[in-house]
Write a protein that holds these residues in place. Structure first.
Motif, PDB file in Angstrom:
ATOM      1  N   LYS A  24       0.836  -1.207   0.000  1.00  7.59           N
ATOM      2  CA  LYS A  24       0.000   0.000   0.000  1.00  7.59           C
ATOM      3  C   LYS A  24       0.872   1.257   0.000  1.00  7.59           C
ATOM      4  CE  LYS A  24      -4.142   1.860   2.240  1.00  7.59           C
ATOM      5  NZ  LYS A  24      -5.218   1.550   3.212  1.00  7.59           N
ATOM      6  N   VAL A  25       1.966   1.230   0.743  1.00  6.26           N
ATOM      7  CA  VAL A  25       2.905   2.358   0.755  1.00  6.26           C
ATOM      8  C   VAL A  25       3.543   2.527  -0.620  1.00  6.26           C
ATOM      9  CG1 VAL A  25       5.089   3.195   1.711  1.00  6.26           C
ATOM     10  CG2 VAL A  25       3.374   2.177   3.230  1.00  6.26           C
ATOM     11  N   GLY A  26       3.938   1.423  -1.239  1.00  7.35           N
ATOM     12  CA  GLY A  26       4.585   1.483  -2.543  1.00  7.35           C
ATOM     13  C   GLY A  26       3.683   2.018  -3.636  1.00  7.35           C
ATOM     14  N   LEU A  27       2.381   1.833  -3.452  1.00 10.81           N
ATOM     15  CA  LEU A  27       1.429   2.278  -4.465  1.00 10.81           C
ATOM     16  C   LEU A  27       1.198   3.793  -4.438  1.00 10.81           C
ATOM     17  CD1 LEU A  27      -1.184  -0.613  -4.213  1.00 10.81           C
ATOM     18  CD2 LEU A  27       0.264  -0.095  -6.180  1.00 10.81           C
ATOM     19  N   VAL A  28       1.760   4.464  -3.448  1.00 13.25           N
ATOM     20  CA  VAL A  28       1.674   5.929  -3.401  1.00 13.25           C
ATOM     21  C   VAL A  28       2.638   6.498  -4.447  1.00 13.25           C
ATOM     22  CG1 VAL A  28       2.003   7.998  -2.015  1.00 13.25           C
ATOM     23  CG2 VAL A  28       1.084   5.915  -0.959  1.00 13.25           C
ATOM     24  N   GLY A  29       2.106   6.926  -5.562  1.00  7.68           N
ATOM     25  CA  GLY A  29       2.940   7.512  -6.610  1.00  7.68           C
ATOM     26  C   GLY A  29       3.412   6.542  -7.672  1.00  7.68           C
ATOM     27  N   VAL A  30       3.171   5.232  -7.480  1.00  5.61           N
ATOM     28  CA  VAL A  30       3.586   4.239  -8.479  1.00  5.61           C
ATOM     29  C   VAL A  30       2.378   3.389  -8.849  1.00  5.61           C
ATOM     30  CG1 VAL A  30       5.169   2.349  -9.031  1.00  5.61           C
ATOM     31  CG2 VAL A  30       5.902   4.165  -7.469  1.00  5.61           C
ATOM     32  N   PRO A  31       2.001   3.326 -10.127  1.00  3.33           N
ATOM     33  CA  PRO A  31       0.850   2.510 -10.541  1.00  3.33           C
ATOM     34  C   PRO A  31       1.079   1.035 -10.202  1.00  3.33           C
ATOM     35  CG  PRO A  31       1.560   3.973 -12.313  1.00  3.33           C
ATOM     36  CD  PRO A  31       2.617   4.023 -11.259  1.00  3.33           C
ATOM     37  N   PRO A  32       0.017   0.281  -9.933  1.00  7.68           N
ATOM     38  CA  PRO A  32       0.172  -1.101  -9.446  1.00  7.68           C
ATOM     39  C   PRO A  32       0.922  -2.036 -10.384  1.00  7.68           C
ATOM     40  CG  PRO A  32      -2.124  -0.600  -9.986  1.00  7.68           C
ATOM     41  CD  PRO A  32      -1.394   0.697  -9.976  1.00  7.68           C
ATOM     42  N   LEU A  33       0.634  -1.985 -11.675  1.00  6.12           N
ATOM     43  CA  LEU A  33       1.298  -2.905 -12.605  1.00  6.12           C
ATOM     44  C   LEU A  33       2.776  -2.561 -12.766  1.00  6.12           C
ATOM     45  CD1 LEU A  33      -1.548  -3.179 -15.273  1.00  6.12           C
ATOM     46  CD2 LEU A  33      -0.963  -4.820 -13.474  1.00  6.12           C
ATOM     47  N   LEU A  34       3.087  -1.281 -12.756  1.00  2.00           N
ATOM     48  CA  LEU A  34       4.495  -0.865 -12.812  1.00  2.00           C
ATOM     49  C   LEU A  34       5.218  -1.282 -11.537  1.00  2.00           C
ATOM     50  CD1 LEU A  34       6.794   0.661 -14.199  1.00  2.00           C
ATOM     51  CD2 LEU A  34       5.964   2.755 -13.097  1.00  2.00           C
ATOM     52  N   LEU A  35       4.564  -1.128 -10.383  1.00  2.61           N
ATOM     53  CA  LEU A  35       5.161  -1.537  -9.112  1.00  2.61           C
ATOM     54  C   LEU A  35       5.461  -3.028  -9.114  1.00  2.61           C
ATOM     55  CD1 LEU A  35       5.921  -0.645  -6.182  1.00  2.61           C
ATOM     56  CD2 LEU A  35       3.628  -1.380  -5.503  1.00  2.61           C
ATOM     57  N   ALA A  36       4.537  -3.828  -9.641  1.00  2.00           N
ATOM     58  CA  ALA A  36       4.754  -5.274  -9.709  1.00  2.00           C
ATOM     59  C   ALA A  36       5.939  -5.604 -10.613  1.00  2.00           C
ATOM     60  CB  ALA A  36       3.496  -5.964 -10.215  1.00  2.00           C
ATOM     61  N   SER A  37       6.060  -4.885 -11.736  1.00  3.46           N
ATOM     62  CA  SER A  37       7.183  -5.106 -12.644  1.00  3.46           C
ATOM     63  C   SER A  37       8.508  -4.801 -11.957  1.00  3.46           C
ATOM     64  CB  SER A  37       7.018  -4.239 -13.898  1.00  3.46           C
ATOM     65  OG  SER A  37       8.107  -4.424 -14.782  1.00  3.46           O
ATOM     66  N   LEU A  38       8.570  -3.676 -11.262  1.00  5.41           N
ATOM     67  CA  LEU A  38       9.799  -3.292 -10.562  1.00  5.41           C
ATOM     68  C   LEU A  38      10.139  -4.294  -9.469  1.00  5.41           C
ATOM     69  CD1 LEU A  38       9.148   0.556 -10.216  1.00  5.41           C
ATOM     70  CD2 LEU A  38      10.707  -0.585 -11.819  1.00  5.41           C
ATOM     71  N   ARG A  39       9.118  -4.821  -8.809  1.00  8.73           N
ATOM     72  CA  ARG A  39       9.335  -5.816  -7.753  1.00  8.73           C
ATOM     73  C   ARG A  39      10.113  -7.015  -8.276  1.00  8.73           C
ATOM     74  NH1 ARG A  39       5.523  -9.544  -4.895  1.00  8.73           N
ATOM     75  NH2 ARG A  39       6.847 -11.300  -4.328  1.00  8.73           N
ATOM     76  N   PHE A  40       9.731  -7.512  -9.465  1.00 10.44           N
ATOM     77  CA  PHE A  40      10.383  -8.714  -9.982  1.00 10.44           C
ATOM     78  C   PHE A  40      11.743  -8.419 -10.608  1.00 10.44           C
ATOM     79  CE2 PHE A  40       6.038 -10.265  -9.555  1.00 10.44           C
ATOM     80  CZ  PHE A  40       6.306 -11.444  -8.859  1.00 10.44           C
ATOM     81  N   ILE A  41      11.942  -7.193 -11.059  1.00  5.55           N
ATOM     82  CA  ILE A  41      13.278  -6.818 -11.531  1.00  5.55           C
ATOM     83  C   ILE A  41      14.268  -6.893 -10.377  1.00  5.55           C
ATOM     84  CG2 ILE A  41      14.695  -4.891 -12.382  1.00  5.55           C
ATOM     85  CD1 ILE A  41      12.285  -4.032 -14.070  1.00  5.55           C
TER      86      ILE A  41
END
Length: 296
Positions: A24-41
């Protein structure tokens, strides 16, 4: 279980339970699908430089990456972004156990035991109660997206069963190398759904808070969590380790309440209780029935 190992398993449960609030914190300012992509990188690099890929067919890496990773986390991150309370998400996501039962019955022709059927019915009743109380505090879209995430987790469990048929492998190494699959599909989805402008804005304004959230999700929840969990599963019977996952929603609900003041309605609590009782019956029902038969 040795005290040091008990401390480790409780630490993993804490890390996994807090993970929902960190999302939830990570989603502040970062769209969910982009956040998921960065997570796996971050989950893949630089870890893949330290472990060799297990010798498995490419189709298993692709299947695991597209279900357990792309499917589950695209839906889960989108659910929390849509307003699903992080604590409640940690609870509803546990329905993956029952989706797994359904899929193994359909695809693998496994027969259900009596305790599994009872647990499934209790959990279904709990989910219906939770879903019936949608509103401002829990949007229906968020609830349905979380259910979809649980279903994709269950699909990933079926893939994991197929991986297990290839003999013992380094599960952490498999997770690391399978993390190469999701970034591009997730980024492509982000480009199509969230749009280039949202991606550009998020990356341009990427903050230390955002990096910390992505790092926690990738390194603490994924790599550390899987490494310790597989270590414990290799040394103890599954039925001595797996039940600890019932504590994850407790941590998730508590963290959501403390961090964001998330409030649950009475019907949410009742539905959550039914869901957790269903999980407990699924985990512990068979041994209890066996003991009762022996006594009779």
């Amino acid at each position: 279980m040795r005290p040091s190992h008990l401390a480790l398993v409780l630490l993993v449960i804490l890390v996994w339970g807090v993970n929902f609030a960190i999302i939830k914190v990570g989603l502040v300012g970062v769209p969910p699908l982009l956040l998921a992509s960065l997570r796996f990188i971050l989950a893949a690099f630089p870890a893949l430089l330290l472990v060799r890929p297990p010798k498995l067919p490419l189709r298993l890496y692709l299947a695991f990456g597209l279900t357990m990773s792309v499917g589950q986390f695209a839906f889960l991150f989108s659910a929390i972004h849509a307003g699903m309370p992080s604590g409640l998400a940690s609870l509803v996501l546990q329905s993956q156990s029952f989706f797994t039962l359904l899929l193994t019955a359909l695809w693998l022709r496994e027969k259900w035991q009596a305790n599994q059927l009872v647990g499934l019915l209790l959990a279904a009743g709990g989910l219906l109660l939770i879903g019936s109380a949608h509103g401002a505090s829990m949007p229906l879209t968020g609830f349905l997206l979380t259910i979809a995430a649980a279903a994709m987790w269950a699909c990933g469990n079926i893939v994991s069963r197929a991986v297990g048929r290839h003999g013992p492998i380094n599960q952490l190494a498999f997770v690391v190398w399978a993390s190469l699959v999701p970034p591009l599909p997730l980024f492509a989805l982000s480009w199509l759904i969230e749009g280039p402008a949202a991606i550009t804005s998020a990356l341009h304004n990427f903050s230390l808070q955002s990096f910390g959230a992505v790092a926690y999700i990738a390194w603490a929840s994924t790599l550390f969590g899987y490494a310790v969990w597989n270590f414990l599963m290799s040394r103890y019977a599954v039925n001595r380790v797996a039940p600890f996952t019932l504590l994850v929603p407790l941590v998730g609900l508590t963290t959501g309440w403390l961090a964001f003041g998330e409030q649950l309605q009475a019907v949410h609590l009742a539905g959550g209780a039914l869901l957790m009782i269903g999980l407990a019956v699924n985990l512990f029902g068979a041994p209890l029935l066996a003991r009762l038969k022996l006594k009779m």
